[in-house]
Scaffold this motif. Structure first.
Motif, PDB file in Angstrom:
ATOM      1  N   MET A 197       0.813  -1.134  -0.187  1.00 25.66           N
ATOM      2  CA  MET A 197       0.021  -0.163   0.075  1.00 25.66           C
ATOM      3  C   MET A 197       0.948   1.250   0.014  1.00 25.66           C
ATOM      4  SD  MET A 197      -3.163   1.159  -0.065  1.00 25.66           S
ATOM      5  CE  MET A 197      -4.003  -0.470   0.450  1.00 25.66           C
TER       6      MET A 197
ATOM      7  N   ARG B 247       0.808   4.986   0.746  1.00 20.38           N
ATOM      8  CA  ARG B 247      -0.300   6.209   1.221  1.00 20.38           C
ATOM      9  C   ARG B 247       0.111   7.519   0.622  1.00 20.38           C
ATOM     10  NH1 ARG B 247      -2.065   4.991   7.303  1.00 20.38           N
ATOM     11  NH2 ARG B 247      -3.968   5.860   6.255  1.00 20.38           N
TER      12      ARG B 247
ATOM     13  N   ASP C  33      -3.682   4.324  -1.245  1.00 23.21           N
ATOM     14  CA  ASP C  33      -4.732   5.015  -0.466  1.00 23.21           C
ATOM     15  C   ASP C  33      -4.540   6.706  -0.309  1.00 23.21           C
ATOM     16  OD1 ASP C  33      -6.229   5.650   1.898  1.00 23.21           O
ATOM     17  OD2 ASP C  33      -4.943   4.776   3.441  1.00 23.21           O
TER      18      ASP C  33
ATOM     19  N   ARG D 109      -5.596  10.233   0.529  1.00 23.08           N
ATOM     20  CA  ARG D 109      -6.137  11.138   1.320  1.00 23.08           C
ATOM     21  C   ARG D 109      -6.002  12.946   0.810  1.00 23.08           C
ATOM     22  NH1 ARG D 109      -7.213   8.006   6.100  1.00 23.08           N
ATOM     23  NH2 ARG D 109      -6.978   5.987   5.414  1.00 23.08           N
TER      24      ARG D 109
END
Length: 418
Positions: free
Chosen positions: A1, A3, A96, A98
């Motif tokens: 992953m 981020r 991921d 944000r």
């Protein structure tokens, strides 16, 4: 992953970002983002410059046992940001993301303006001329800047042809000590040295910044009609490109947002106005002073901006920015020289309308000599016209040759996408 966290427009990193950074083994971002993040000592750092080497290092690191990669980016990293490159290289399923507030949204918020009707252009790592063209054609444009494509470079392309535009330069958005939001004319912006980080430049026609409620964001939808009837333009003695010819000419010019189109021997400016209605920046060159006034009146009547240039081609063309496409509707004895001058500078295509059969070979030769691939048709049409007694006849229009030349690289790229 992997981020990815958006930052850099004022809001501090949230708990999720802080937790991710605390255990990160690799952190990627601009130098200012890395310095402000308070990184753990064990984390490797990549300062973003050229993207390809950074992606290679992420790929190498991600295969290590226990790797935890964090990417810091400005604002919303999915909005002209690094998310696209990461998804193409590693796949969207491993990301991921944000997001933070996009710099464009923050800049408009500082002015108290909605931005759902703004055209947003990235000039980062790109030729700023596309952004200049968008600014000329649309009343509310946001430009994401980059090295060599900042406020001064943008203003330099606008200073002689901006049509009353105002630049709003937003610097270091979100930084409580360095943030500045300044309104300037293009002339004022060219005279300044602009330090990094300029977040975004807004180019506004302040008479049109308040728009009605919209249901579709971004560039306004194109016109419902094009190839408008001649009666919808002021013109002299039928000296106007007929709508049948204009329809095919527009198809071969392909005007769109970010383009610059020249209309040479513009007369009424009907082609330039139609190109502007389709989103392009348009320059109309006309040798008569009354013709220049007609062009301006027609542009105003159709609520678009067309720069009207008073002068004779090809000499007057030297002071104009290179076009993406050119329409030539007049030229007389200078026509071969005009076609040659335009064809050498056009990035994509040149379209020529002419009535004289004798000039077809020399126009084709001029297009070919400048490296364009020539094509053409003879257009002959007959319109329905009323007769007494409520009957109808066919009224023929004058035949017109429409010739066009396309740059070979453009033809190849278009064929590859079909």
């Amino acid at each position: 992953m992997i981020r990815v966290f958006g930052t850099g427009t004022g809001a501090p990193l949230g708990p999720d970002a802080q937790e991710a950074l605390a255990v990160a083994t690799l952190v990627v971002g601009a130098r200012r983002h890395l310095e402000a993040a308070g990184l753990p000592e064990q984390a490797e750092r990549i300062v973003l410059g050229p993207l390809a080497p950074a992606l290679d290092r992420i790929a190498e690191h991600a295969h290590r046992v226990g790797a935890r990669v964090v990417v810091l980016a400005s604002g919303d990293p999915g909005f002209f940001g690094i998310v696209r490159a990461l998804a193409e290289r590693f796949g969207p399923e491993v990301l991921d993301v944000r997001p933070g507030a996009p710099s464009v949204a923050v800049a408009f918020a500082r002015l108290g303006l909605a931005w759902d009707d703004a055209v947003v252009v990235s000039a980062h790592g790109r030729d700023p001329q596309t952004a200049v063209n968008a600014c000329l054609a649309h009343p509310k444009v946001a430009v994401l800047t980059g090295p060599g494509a900042g406020p001064a470079e943008l203003a330099a392309g606008l200073v002689h042809e901006a049509g009353g535009r105002t630049l709003v330069v937003a610097t270091a958005l979100g930084d409580p000590e360095r943030e500045r939001v300044e309104r300037l004319s293009p002339g004022e912006a060219t005279a300044r040295d602009w330090p990094d980080p300029v977040s975004v430049v807004l180019c506004l026609d302040e008479s049109q910044v308040l728009s009605p409620v919209r249901t579709l964001a971004g560039t306004p939808a194109g016109p419902g009609r094009w190839a408008l009837d001649e009666t919808e333009f002021e013109h002299r003695d039928s000296m106007i490109t007929k709508f049948e010819v204009r329809a095919l000419a527009l198809a071969r010019l392909g005007p769109r947002t970010g383009d610059l189109v020249w209309d040479i021997g513009a007369g009424s400016g009907s082609v330039a106005v139609e190109c502007a209605r389709l989103g392009a920046a348009a320059v109309a060159v006309e040798k008569t002073s009354d013709g220049v006034e007609r062009i301006r009146a027609n542009a105003a009547a159709h609520a678009v901006y067309v720069r009207a240039v008073h002068g004779s081609a090809p000499a007057v063309l030297d002071d104009l920015s290179d076009p993406d496409a050119v329409f030539i509707g007049g030229g007389g004895r200078e026509l071969p020289a005009i076609v040659t001058a335009c064809a050498r500078r056009a990035r994509r295509s040149v379209v020529v309308a002419l009535a004289a059969l004798d000039r077809v070979p020399e126009v084709r030769a001029a297009l070919t000599g400048a490296g364009l691939v020539p094509e053409g048709v003879l257009l002959q049409s007959s319109r329905l016209a009323p007769l007494p007694g409520e009957v109808t006849r066919l009224a023929s229009t004058n035949p017109v040759f429409l010739l066009w030349g396309t740059r070979p690289a453009v033809r190849a790229s278009e064929g590859a996408t079909q």
